[in-house]
Enzyme design. Structure first.
Site: not given
Ligand code: CIR
Length: 254
Positions: A61, A66, A86, A132, A162, A249
């Site tokens: 990821d 971001e 992550r 998160r 998010h 992101c």
């Molecule tokens: C995640 O689930 O962390 C990634 N697959 C997607 C992150 C998206 N980021 C965001 O909305 N800032």
């Protein structure tokens, strides 16, 4: 807010193993690379100098850069992403940020925070409490912001991944809102552009120096943004959407 720079990270071949709830099928990696290159071009056409960091195969990821850092003017903060897979993404963002910022602040465990949960309107920083971003992380960020003289507020969330999955500030008081954020009292002072449920993904747009990047395939939202005076630039992010990733992101803008 005027932006001059952006940092992005090239997707890794492991991208298809990224976290997702989207159920939109398998990622086409070649297409993702092309879409990412087009995204970089769009940023450059808007006048930004773009630093493209190398891909990180160990972190599927990591192209969603971001989430690992926050930038408020001269203040740069490395986050502590809430998803265990992550967490290590923060290591390689530090040297990239240190090329632009003299000091870095951090979010420390047990605090967790994803950059996607943080929205800056220029007057205030909104921090979403999501799966998160926990309260400890939000409060650590709040202290850093207070020390820098910035106002902040917590946003309770119920459904979205998010904060910026469902609410995004453009400029001049204009706010895109979708889903659980429509009619939410906290956004009362803004001029709201409501994004319909069938276009909810397009609530995540990015305003750069008066132009707005809008994802391809959401004509009502693109027109609504155009109708209030913005130049709209369409960018295809279909492969990143398969991983719950939106336009914002994919870059850190400053
Ligand atoms: C995640 O689930 O962390 C990634 N697959 C997607 C992150 C998206 N980021 C965001 O909305 N800032």
């Amino acid at each position: 807010m005027q932006f001059t720079h952006a940092i992005v990270r090239t997707p890794a071949p492991s991208l298809s193993q990224g976290i997702t709830s989207a159920n939109l099928g398998q990622v086409n990696f070649e297409k993702a690379l092309q879409q990412h290159a087009n995204y970089v071009l769009a940023l450059e056409h808007l006048g930004l100098t773009v630093t493209v960091l190398p891909s990180e195969e160990a972190f599927p990821d990591s192209t969603f850069v971001e989430d690992v850092a926050l930038i408020f003017g001269e203040l740069a903060i490395v986050t502590n992403p809430g998803a265990a897979s992550r967490n290590g993404e923060t290591i390689s963002i530090r040297p990239a940020l240190l090329k632009h910022f003299a000091n870095l602040l951090h979010i420390h465990p047990p605090g967790t925070l994803d950059g996607g949960d943080v929205m800056w309107t220029g007057d205030r920083v909104y921090v979403g409490l999501s799966s998160r971003t926990n309260r400890v992380g939000a409060e650590q960020l709040g202290k850093h912001l207070q020390n820098a003289g910035l106002e902040w507020a917590v946003v309770e969330m119920a459904e979205m991944l998010h904060l910026k999955t469902g609410v995004n500030y453009l400029d001049q008081g204009n706010l895109l809102v979708a889903g659980e954020f429509i009619e939410a009292p906290i956004w009362r002072a803004f001029h709201q552009i409501q994004v319909s449920p069938d276009e909810a993904y397009a609530a995540n747009c990015v305003c750069i120096n008066g132009s707005v990047l809008v994802p391809a395939g959401f004509p009502q939202t693109a027109s609504a943004i155009e109708n209030i005076g913005y130049r709209v630039v369409i960018v295809d992010t279909s492969e990143f959407r398969k991983l719950d990733g939106g336009l914002s992101c994919l870059s850190l803008r400053f």
